[in-house]
Write an enzyme that holds these catalytic residues in place. Structure first.
Site, PDB file in Angstrom:
ATOM      1  N   LYS A 173       8.155-119.612  42.354  1.00 16.57           N
ATOM      2  CA  LYS A 173       8.832-119.253  41.107  1.00 16.57           C
ATOM      3  C   LYS A 173       8.856-120.430  40.149  1.00 16.57           C
ATOM      4  O   LYS A 173       8.681-120.268  38.936  1.00 16.57           O
ATOM      5  CB  LYS A 173      10.266-118.801  41.401  1.00 16.57           C
ATOM      6  CG  LYS A 173      10.386-117.505  42.185  1.00 16.57           C
ATOM      7  CD  LYS A 173      11.863-117.169  42.395  1.00 16.57           C
ATOM      8  CE  LYS A 173      12.050-115.895  43.177  1.00 16.57           C
ATOM      9  NZ  LYS A 173      13.485-115.592  43.386  1.00 16.57           N
ATOM     10  N   HIS A 180      -3.994 -95.100  65.826  1.00 12.21           N
ATOM     11  CA  HIS A 180      -5.372 -94.888  65.384  1.00 12.21           C
ATOM     12  C   HIS A 180      -5.781 -95.918  64.331  1.00 12.21           C
ATOM     13  O   HIS A 180      -6.791 -95.732  63.660  1.00 12.21           O
ATOM     14  CB  HIS A 180      -5.530 -93.473  64.838  1.00 12.21           C
ATOM     15  CG  HIS A 180      -5.233 -92.417  65.861  1.00 12.21           C
ATOM     16  ND1 HIS A 180      -6.190 -91.951  66.741  1.00 12.21           N
ATOM     17  CD2 HIS A 180      -4.082 -91.774  66.187  1.00 12.21           C
ATOM     18  CE1 HIS A 180      -5.645 -91.049  67.546  1.00 12.21           C
ATOM     19  NE2 HIS A 180      -4.367 -90.922  67.226  1.00 12.21           N
ATOM     20  N   GLY A 224      20.831-110.959  49.543  1.00  8.14           N
ATOM     21  CA  GLY A 224      20.031-109.814  49.109  1.00  8.14           C
ATOM     22  C   GLY A 224      19.560-108.938  50.245  1.00  8.14           C
ATOM     23  O   GLY A 224      19.624-107.706  50.178  1.00  8.14           O
ATOM     24  N   ARG A 225      19.109-109.550  51.336  1.00  4.49           N
ATOM     25  CA  ARG A 225      18.570-108.760  52.449  1.00  4.49           C
ATOM     26  C   ARG A 225      19.663-108.119  53.283  1.00  4.49           C
ATOM     27  O   ARG A 225      19.368-107.383  54.226  1.00  4.49           O
ATOM     28  CB  ARG A 225      17.665-109.630  53.312  1.00  4.49           C
ATOM     29  CG  ARG A 225      18.294-110.912  53.834  1.00  4.49           C
ATOM     30  CD  ARG A 225      17.218-111.830  54.415  1.00  4.49           C
ATOM     31  NE  ARG A 225      17.717-113.123  54.848  1.00  4.49           N
ATOM     32  CZ  ARG A 225      17.899-114.172  54.049  1.00  4.49           C
ATOM     33  NH1 ARG A 225      17.659-114.053  52.745  1.00  4.49           N
ATOM     34  NH2 ARG A 225      18.309-115.320  54.519  1.00  4.49           N
ATOM     35  N   GLU A 261      11.355-111.007  37.757  1.00  2.12           N
ATOM     36  CA  GLU A 261      10.689-109.709  37.893  1.00  2.12           C
ATOM     37  C   GLU A 261      11.613-108.561  37.504  1.00  2.12           C
ATOM     38  O   GLU A 261      11.211-107.631  36.799  1.00  2.12           O
ATOM     39  CB  GLU A 261      10.206-109.519  39.343  1.00  2.12           C
ATOM     40  CG  GLU A 261       9.138-110.497  39.787  1.00  2.12           C
ATOM     41  CD  GLU A 261       9.711-111.735  40.454  1.00  2.12           C
ATOM     42  OE1 GLU A 261       8.959-112.411  41.173  1.00  2.12           O
ATOM     43  OE2 GLU A 261      10.918-112.036  40.243  1.00  2.12           O
ATOM     44  N   LYS A 275      21.761-109.839  41.484  1.00  2.00           N
ATOM     45  CA  LYS A 275      23.030-110.547  41.629  1.00  2.00           C
ATOM     46  C   LYS A 275      23.213-111.568  40.513  1.00  2.00           C
ATOM     47  O   LYS A 275      24.267-111.661  39.898  1.00  2.00           O
ATOM     48  CB  LYS A 275      23.108-111.209  42.996  1.00  2.00           C
ATOM     49  CG  LYS A 275      24.461-111.807  43.316  1.00  2.00           C
ATOM     50  CD  LYS A 275      24.636-112.075  44.800  1.00  2.00           C
ATOM     51  CE  LYS A 275      23.626-113.046  45.343  1.00  2.00           C
ATOM     52  NZ  LYS A 275      23.890-113.374  46.763  1.00  2.00           N
ATOM     53  N   GLU A 322      12.485-113.790  56.162  1.00  2.87           N
ATOM     54  CA  GLU A 322      13.216-114.561  55.168  1.00  2.87           C
ATOM     55  C   GLU A 322      14.424-115.240  55.806  1.00  2.87           C
ATOM     56  O   GLU A 322      14.826-116.328  55.387  1.00  2.87           O
ATOM     57  CB  GLU A 322      13.657-113.668  53.999  1.00  2.87           C
ATOM     58  CG  GLU A 322      14.213-114.455  52.818  1.00  2.87           C
ATOM     59  CD  GLU A 322      14.387-113.630  51.570  1.00  2.87           C
ATOM     60  OE1 GLU A 322      13.451-113.608  50.730  1.00  2.87           O
ATOM     61  OE2 GLU A 322      15.446-112.978  51.426  1.00  2.87           O
TER      62      GLU A 322
END
Length: 554
Positions: A512, A392, A275-276, A218, A212, A361
């Site tokens: 960050k 398992h 974002g999420r 990253e 955005k 978040e």
């Protein structure tokens, strides 16, 4: 503190106290007894929204619990908060923004105003741009710089711009066009880039850079790595390569242009989309390329179906409201700090990871909207794996561990590949796990079945462990949208009860902010500053030695 926040602070206290007293009075109740005393319990505590059926009867609740939770929702003005969400109010308090992601799945006739402007038409304009572009990739008419058809699409993002489209692509892979390879790069670790690209032909590869702000460290690091990878392999000029092999999803036009991506290859996203919550926006471009615009639209319609259910359904029959209130009950009144999400569907392998960001978040906060410390637990830890695999691995802890872990079981009635009895076995295991957690197995039962008294204690499962079961007819684009929207709104409900801002994420900023000076010390040509704490300085010092970089006495 806003007026609404003051009202919540004042008015929620009576309902919260009533729930505390109710919990103290009912803490010794057992699910086995609750079911034995109510033959209709398995039908009574269920609710349906669209294609999603929720059975919450295996929680440690009774009718009074539900009524008190609904009182809590009323006293916390949940209905008003829902109205604020759908009206475009600035419910992201700390950033003074709206959280209007519901506009991303609105019908063209809907109206949702953000800062006085109906944003629905611009959303549909971008969706049409996405559809045209996706059809060009899918049909083979979009060509790379050397004239070859694009066969590989790599989404470059992180957080919501990675987890959302990756989860949706994997979940809907059954519906995807299989001659197109879709991959995802998020980690700045170059190993991920290498594995994503090593068997691909650069001439046939397109990168979708999702950021955005178009400043995310990253994402930009990987975008420049992709640019170098393409330019080293292709003999075309830089402008031609960038125009044919890069598109951007961003709100920062200037930064996209500076990178060299053509403005005709820019898909806009807006600051009112977190974002999420972005998988329905242009961030979902890779998903649309894979499954096609028609299926993507069906997914959006699934989201909208649940949006409308939340907006119009009374709280006592409102599935995400019930799910969110049960989560509050388990976290705050039964002191459960962990939730396991267990989809009994191979294609939903990435769904728990997606929910980790959505839940933690959003609600992993320690202060309320007024900036004051909250006095109760907020978001529990979410984790999970698909069934039957999980049975398992960590299933042992779920049944006999000292921590009580509420579980969400997710199952689908219709198999996408109906072969043999595998799907029936899958569903039988889902139901058996929920039943085992609820009712357990006593020492007396084991001995009556022939188990030795010495071994019986090792095999006892105490039961009385809560779970929800969510059943859907079949995994389709529409039902995936419905399922995700159910959890989105459930998370919102929990945030309202805890009086926190579910739409900011300031906790991700500190790491960050601290990384750049550490990076400067790691790569310094001369003497590093080493002005961190003694542990970090020691780690930098050791790493420089391991990397063979010059050291200087300090």
């Amino acid at each position: 503190m806003t007026q609404l926040a003051r009202e919540v602070e004042r008015d929620c206290a009576p309902a919260w106290q009533a729930l505390l007293e109710h919990q103290a009075a009912s803490k010794d109740s057992k699910l086995a007894e609750l079911f034995a005393n109510d033959a209709q319990r398995g039908d009574r505590f269920t609710v349906l929204a669209g294609d999603v059926y929720l059975d919450y009867s295996k929680n440690r609740i009774n009718a009074q619990t539900v009524n008190l939770l609904l009182d809590l929702a009323t006293q916390c003005h949940l209905t008003q908060h829902i109205d604020a969400l759908f009206s475009g109010a600035k419910i992201n308090f700390s950033e003074a923004r709206t959280a209007s992601h519901i506009a991303l799945r609105a019908s063209s006739a809907d109206v949702l105003n953000v800062n006085g402007v109906n944003v629905v038409p611009m959303v549909h304009e971008v969706l049409e741009q996405m559809a045209i572009f996706s059809d060009r990739i899918r049909s083979g008419s979009w060509l790379g710089a050397s004239g070859k058809v694009i066969r590989n699409v790599i989404n470059v993002g992180i957080g919501g711009s990675d987890l959302g489209p990756k989860m949706a692509y994997e979940a809907l892979k059954y519906y995807s066009q299989r001659d197109i390879t879709v991959r995802f790069i998020a980690n700045v670790d170059e190993s991920e880039f290498e594995e994503a690209t090593r068997d691909l032909n650069p001439e046939e590869t397109l990168f979708i850079v999702c950021s955005k702000s178009f400043t995310t460290f990253e994402t930009l690091t990987n975008a420049y790595l992709a640019r170098a990878w393409l330019l080293s392999a292709l003999n075309n000029d830089v402008a031609s390569v960038l125009k044919s092999h890069f598109v951007a999803v961003s709100s920062n036009v200037a930064a996209v242009e500076k990178f060299g991506i053509s403005m005709s290859n820019l898909f806009v996203i807006w600051d009112w989309v977190g974002g999420r919550y972005s998988m329905c926006s242009a961030v979902g471009l890779s998903t649309m390329i894979a499954i096609g615009p028609v299926n993507f639209r069906a997914m959006l319609d699934g989201f909208r179906l649940i949006d409308m259910h939340v907006k119009t359904t009374p709280m006592n029959r409102n599935l995400p409201v019930i799910l969110g209130l049960i989560a509050v009950w388990n976290a705050n009144f039964l002191d459960s700090k962990i939730v396991a999400v267990l989809p009994y569907e191979h294609y939903l392998a990435h769904f728990p990871a997606y929910l980790q960001q959505l839940t933690m978040e959003s609600n992993g906060k320690h202060v309320n909207q007024a900036g004051e410390s909250i006095t109760v637990s907020s978001s529990p830890v979410y984790w999970g794996e698909p069934g039957t695999n999980c049975q398992h691995s960590f299933g042992q802890l779920l049944h006999q561990g000292t921590q009580i872990v509420p579980c969400d079981f997710i199952g689908f009635a219709q198999a996408l590949f109906p072969k043999g009895h595998g799907h029936d076995i899958l569903l039988a295991n889902l139901f058996a796990q929920a039943r085992a957690l609820a009712f357990g197995r006593s020492k007396e039962q084991l001995i009556a079945q022939g188990c030795s008294p010495a071994l019986a204690p090792q095999k006892v499962c105490e039961g009385n462990r809560p779970s929800n079961t969510l059943l859907v007819d079949q995994l389709t684009p529409s039902s995936l949208g419905q399922l995700v929207a159910v959890y989105e709104h459930s998370v919102f409900v929990q945030g309202v009860i805890w009086k926190i801002d579910s739409f900011d994420q300031w906790g991700v900023e500190l790491g960050k902010d601290l990384a750049p000076p550490i990076l400067a010390d790691l790569i310094a040509k001369g003497k590093p500053k080493l002005d961190q704490d003694s542990s970090t300085n020691g780690l930098i010092h050791r790493m420089r030695r391991l990397l063979g970089r010059a050291m200087y006495d300090n």
